[in-house]
Design an enzyme around this catalytic site. Structure first.
Site, mmCIF file in Angstrom:
data_model
loop_
_atom_site.group_PDB
_atom_site.id
_atom_site.type_symbol
_atom_site.label_atom_id
_atom_site.label_comp_id
_atom_site.label_asym_id
_atom_site.label_seq_id
_atom_site.Cartn_x
_atom_site.Cartn_y
_atom_site.Cartn_z
ATOM 1 C CB ALA A 70 0.320 1.914 15.101
ATOM 2 C CB SER A 81 -5.102 -3.208 10.394
ATOM 3 O OG SER A 81 -3.918 -3.329 11.146
ATOM 4 C CG ASN A 82 -2.162 0.942 12.220
ATOM 5 O OD1 ASN A 82 -1.036 0.452 12.151
ATOM 6 N ND2 ASN A 82 -2.864 0.959 13.344
ATOM 7 N NE ARG A 83 1.371 3.040 4.794
ATOM 8 C CZ ARG A 83 2.010 4.189 4.580
ATOM 9 N NH1 ARG A 83 1.381 5.319 4.738
ATOM 10 N NH2 ARG A 83 3.277 4.193 4.215
ATOM 11 C CB SER A 84 2.089 -0.048 12.705
ATOM 12 O OG SER A 84 3.084 -0.587 13.527
#
Ligand SMILES: Cc1cc2nc3c(=O)[nH]c(=O)nc-3n(C[C@H](O)[C@H](O)[C@H](O)COP(=O)(O)O)c2cc1C
Length: 406
Positions: free
Chosen positions: A276, A209-212
């Site tokens: 994101a 995943s990512n930091r959004s």
């Protein structure tokens, strides 16, 4: 949005920056606004009422129990008449009282009676601004829809430096203009917003995943609702509560997001892709939990480019994409805008601390397909959301994009 003919209340509190309210008042009256100034008792210790009275051409209010006042419930009449209230500068004390609904003087009573938008421009020592109590009060006010501007960073009256300086007069006026935007300029629009990250499974317990955080997309959905649009919010997993009134479609993966977007695309008049979406997913997610402590090679495959697919469908919707860049922001963003064939690209520099991913604030560049570029100064994401929507409305109306710099 012009301030000409607007009936405004300018509240001034006991900050060393109180003299700057004089410049703000001059600018507001120069722009044609009719301003009634309300001073707290402590503000009077910094700048006398005579200055404000002379420049506004109106009596200055301080005493809720003034026996000379022609109208005993003037605070209510005034608050109802005013198109907006701006408190500048606002002390930590004022933020606390406003957040908790305390009404123990003219200004705080008037704030409770106000029906129009409220804009607050704080000024205080950097340590005070960072204090958890002040942070909590600011968050409470913003969640309630009050515009609380970020103070500027720099030298402070205490001799220290930090974030706490009264914002530029122009920034206060811009925030006021934005707050006064006609509430329903997106009535009749159907806005499709995507938000948050996506989660791409590696096995049943792990994912990429990512930091959004989803704050920008949720802010856009809430702002579009306030402005009269019907809103569908398609969101990856976040810790946020969807704004009441939005059709909410929760998804996990990029594939699910693609399906949901294509399904909800046809009636949309504006599509804002703030999510994101993970660029890659595991080529083959394991069906059961991967065990053992050994080197693991994961084969990744690119996810679908939902934005390009949406643009290719040419449904007639106004299409907005987001770009998170770490360098050469403008050049990369312009290339992305043209490559995807969309109408507007919102670019932010995620290498800067305090803005972009998982932050309260954002500082973005708006690039449109007609060649216009607009830099918005750093501000809370809730305000960036309104600024983006105003920009969309202006571009659709054929207004040339203003070329400005941060
Ligand atoms: C010289 C001086 C400067 C001050 N400047 C600030 C300031 O910039 N911001 C702030 O929050 N409080 C400041 N204060 C403290 C406030 O004046 C104090 O908290 C007061 O109770 C605020 O009252 P009011 O919010 O009703 O105006 C200052 C006090 C003094 C004596």
């Amino acid at each position: 949005m012009s301030l000409a003919g607007r009936e405004l209340i300018l509240g001034v509190t006991g900050s060393i920056a109180a003299y700057k309210a004089v410049y703000l008042l001059r600018e507001l009256t120069r722009l044609g606004a009719a301003v009634t100034v309300c001073l707290t008792e402590h503000a009077r210790a910094f700048v006398g009422p005579l200055t404000f009275r002379t420049l506004s051409g109106r009596p200055v209010l301080t005493d809720l129990f003034d026996p000379q006042s022609p109208d005993a419930v003037e605070h209510v009449a005034l608050a109802e008449r005013a198109h907006a209230v701006v408190v500048a500068p606002a002390t930590a004390n004022l933020l606390a009282k406003a957040a908790h609904g305390i009404a123990d003087d003219f200004l705080t009573t008037l704030l409770l009676a106000a029906r129009g938008p409220v804009v607050i421009a704080p000024a205080m020592d950097g340590g005070m601004w960072e204090h958890p109590a002040v942070r909590a009060n600011v968050a409470t006010l913003r969640a309630r829809g009050v515009t609380v501007l970020e103070p500027d960073a720099g030298a402070l009256a205490s001799g220290l430096s930090g974030r706490g300086r009264f914002p530029e007069v122009d920034a206060v006026i811009e925030a006021l203009e934005r707050a006064l935007v006609p509430a329903r300029d997106l009535a009749g629009d159907r806005v499709l917003v995507t938000a948050g990250p996506t989660r791409e499974p590696i096995d049943p317990v792990r994912y990429i995943s990512n930091r959004s955080s989803g704050k920008m997309g949720y802010g856009l959905a809430a702002a579009a609702l306030r402005r009269g649009a019907e809103v569908t919010l398609i969101s990856g997993p976040t810790a946020l509560t969807p704004p009441p009134g939005a059709v909410f479609v929760p998804v996990q993966t990029a594939e699910e997001m693609r399906e949901a977007v294509l399904q909800h695309l046809p009636p949309a008049t504006i599509v804002i892709k703030a999510a994101a979406v993970a660029d890659y997913r595991a080529k083959q997610a394991a069906a059961s939990k991967i065990k053992g402590k050994r080197d693991l090679t994961l084969e990744l495959t690119p996810n679908p480019d939902i934005l390009a697919e949406v643009a290719a469908r040419r449904t007639g919707a106004f299409i907005v994409g987001f770009a998170a860049e770490t360098h050469d922001v403008a050049a990369h963003a312009r290339a992305k805008l043209e490559g995807k064939g969309i109408d507007l690209l919102v670019a932010n520099d995620v290498s800067q601390r305090g803005i972009g991913f998982d932050a309260e604030d954002n500082e973005v560049l708006l690039l449109d397909r007609w060649g216009g570029t607009r830099a918005l100064p750093r501000m809370p994401k809730t305000e960036v959301a309104d600024a983006i929507l105003s920009h969309i409305v202006a571009l659709r109306a054929g207004a040339p994009a203003k070329k400005t710099h941060a």
